[in-house]
Design a protein around this motif. Structure first.
Motif, PDB file in Angstrom:
ATOM      1  N   ALA A  60     115.447  -5.082  35.726  1.00 37.15           N
ATOM      2  CA  ALA A  60     116.289  -5.640  36.883  1.00 37.15           C
ATOM      3  C   ALA A  60     116.898  -6.927  36.630  1.00 37.15           C
ATOM      4  CB  ALA A  60     115.368  -5.319  38.332  1.00 37.15           C
ATOM      5  N   GLN A  61     117.603  -7.184  35.592  1.00 38.25           N
ATOM      6  CA  GLN A  61     118.113  -8.512  35.301  1.00 38.25           C
ATOM      7  C   GLN A  61     119.230  -8.999  36.331  1.00 38.25           C
ATOM      8  OE1 GLN A  61     119.487  -7.968  31.216  1.00 38.25           O
ATOM      9  NE2 GLN A  61     117.431  -7.946  30.474  1.00 38.25           N
ATOM     10  N   ALA A 102     110.555  -3.531  46.552  1.00 35.09           N
ATOM     11  CA  ALA A 102     111.752  -2.799  47.082  1.00 35.09           C
ATOM     12  C   ALA A 102     112.430  -2.699  45.820  1.00 35.09           C
ATOM     13  CB  ALA A 102     112.463  -3.336  48.205  1.00 35.09           C
ATOM     14  N   VAL A 103     112.979  -3.774  44.967  1.00 42.89           N
ATOM     15  CA  VAL A 103     113.983  -3.718  43.719  1.00 42.89           C
ATOM     16  C   VAL A 103     113.315  -2.750  42.674  1.00 42.89           C
ATOM     17  CG1 VAL A 103     114.719  -5.137  41.596  1.00 42.89           C
ATOM     18  CG2 VAL A 103     114.682  -6.089  44.063  1.00 42.89           C
ATOM     19  N   ALA A 104     111.929  -2.669  42.726  1.00 39.90           N
ATOM     20  CA  ALA A 104     111.096  -1.848  41.636  1.00 39.90           C
ATOM     21  C   ALA A 104     111.432  -0.374  42.040  1.00 39.90           C
ATOM     22  CB  ALA A 104     109.833  -2.240  41.454  1.00 39.90           C
ATOM     23  N   GLU A 105     111.596  -0.006  43.451  1.00 37.97           N
ATOM     24  CA  GLU A 105     111.848   1.245  43.690  1.00 37.97           C
ATOM     25  C   GLU A 105     113.048   1.953  42.890  1.00 37.97           C
ATOM     26  OE1 GLU A 105     109.931   3.560  45.460  1.00 37.97           O
ATOM     27  OE2 GLU A 105     108.235   1.958  45.303  1.00 37.97           O
ATOM     28  N   PRO A 108     113.338   3.755  38.056  1.00 40.78           N
ATOM     29  CA  PRO A 108     112.237   4.621  37.699  1.00 40.78           C
ATOM     30  C   PRO A 108     111.416   4.350  36.277  1.00 40.78           C
ATOM     31  CG  PRO A 108     114.273   5.897  38.422  1.00 40.78           C
ATOM     32  CD  PRO A 108     114.684   4.424  38.255  1.00 40.78           C
ATOM     33  N   ASP A 109     112.257   3.915  35.504  1.00 37.64           N
ATOM     34  CA  ASP A 109     111.592   3.489  34.063  1.00 37.64           C
ATOM     35  C   ASP A 109     110.422   2.529  34.633  1.00 37.64           C
ATOM     36  OD1 ASP A 109     112.863   5.268  32.856  1.00 37.64           O
ATOM     37  OD2 ASP A 109     114.498   4.044  31.900  1.00 37.64           O
ATOM     38  N   LEU A 117     102.348  -0.859  36.316  1.00 38.99           N
ATOM     39  CA  LEU A 117     101.535  -0.211  37.283  1.00 38.99           C
ATOM     40  C   LEU A 117     100.047  -1.136  36.968  1.00 38.99           C
ATOM     41  CD1 LEU A 117     102.381   3.256  36.259  1.00 38.99           C
ATOM     42  CD2 LEU A 117     102.763   2.374  38.369  1.00 38.99           C
ATOM     43  N   GLU A 118      99.633  -1.468  36.188  1.00 40.81           N
ATOM     44  CA  GLU A 118      98.403  -2.491  36.010  1.00 40.81           C
ATOM     45  C   GLU A 118      98.793  -3.471  36.667  1.00 40.81           C
ATOM     46  OE1 GLU A 118      95.884  -4.579  32.644  1.00 40.81           O
ATOM     47  OE2 GLU A 118      96.859  -2.707  32.049  1.00 40.81           O
TER      48      GLU A 118
END
Length: 182
Positions: A60-61, A102-105, A108-109, A117-118
């Motif tokens: 998400a640059q 929220a950005v990570a949502e 999907p990759d 995830l870790e």
């Protein structure tokens, strides 16, 4: 005979005084220890954040504002000196991390990325430890503050300058009941 009674009373008062003083010292040290446990967990969280930010950055640059907010909040937490400053910086960092997730949502990759995830799992585990440490700290502060305020230990506490400790409280927005909609 009266001399023995007087000596006995003086010895009894000395024993009570020593016991009260030592219990105040022990409680004050428990408060310091409990605070250091919170500090350890906050440090662990601040160590995890750069890795998490770098992982999200790769996906998400164009979300520069979120990264700056997380970095600023992390820096504030690392430079906090008092319980109140740490509490405020912690609340700011928690909000910034919510924005980051929220950005990570939206990616999907990223959500499927093993590194992400870790790191997310480690951060969640650390948040649980912080919550437990905060609860333990507040319980310890309660016992210490009660001892500083209750008679007769309050006399010794004020004489020897035992000062009450601050609680580590949640910000007002954290107390609001979450709204669940289906």
């Amino acid at each position: 005979m009266w001399l023995y009674v007087l000596i006995g009373i003086i010895l009894l008062l000395a024993v009570v005084f020593i016991w009260l003083y030592n219990s105040l010292v022990a409680l004050r040290n428990r408060v310091k220890n409990a605070w250091s446990q919170i500090d350890v967990q906050l440090k662990r969280r601040t160590d995890l954040i750069p890795n998490l930010v770098e992982t999200v950055k790769g996906y998400a640059q164009h979300e520069k504002g979120v990264f700056e907010e997380v970095t600023r909040a992390r820096s504030n937490l690392m430079s906090a000196d008092s319980v109140k400053e740490t509490q405020e910086a912690n609340n700011m960092l928690t909000g910034a991390l919510k924005s980051l997730f929220a950005v990570a949502e939206n990616y999907p990759d990223l959500k499927a990325n093993q590194n992400f995830l870790e790191l997310q799992g480690q951060l969640a585990e650390t948040e649980d430890k912080i919550a437990y440490s905060r609860q333990f700290y507040n319980d310890t502060v309660l016992m210490y503050n009660n001892k500083c305020q209750m008679f007769p230990s309050n006399i010794i506490a004020s004489t020897f300058h035992f000062e009450e400790s601050e609680f580590f409280e949640v910000e007002e927005s954290g107390r609001a009941v979450p709204k669940v909609e289906f």
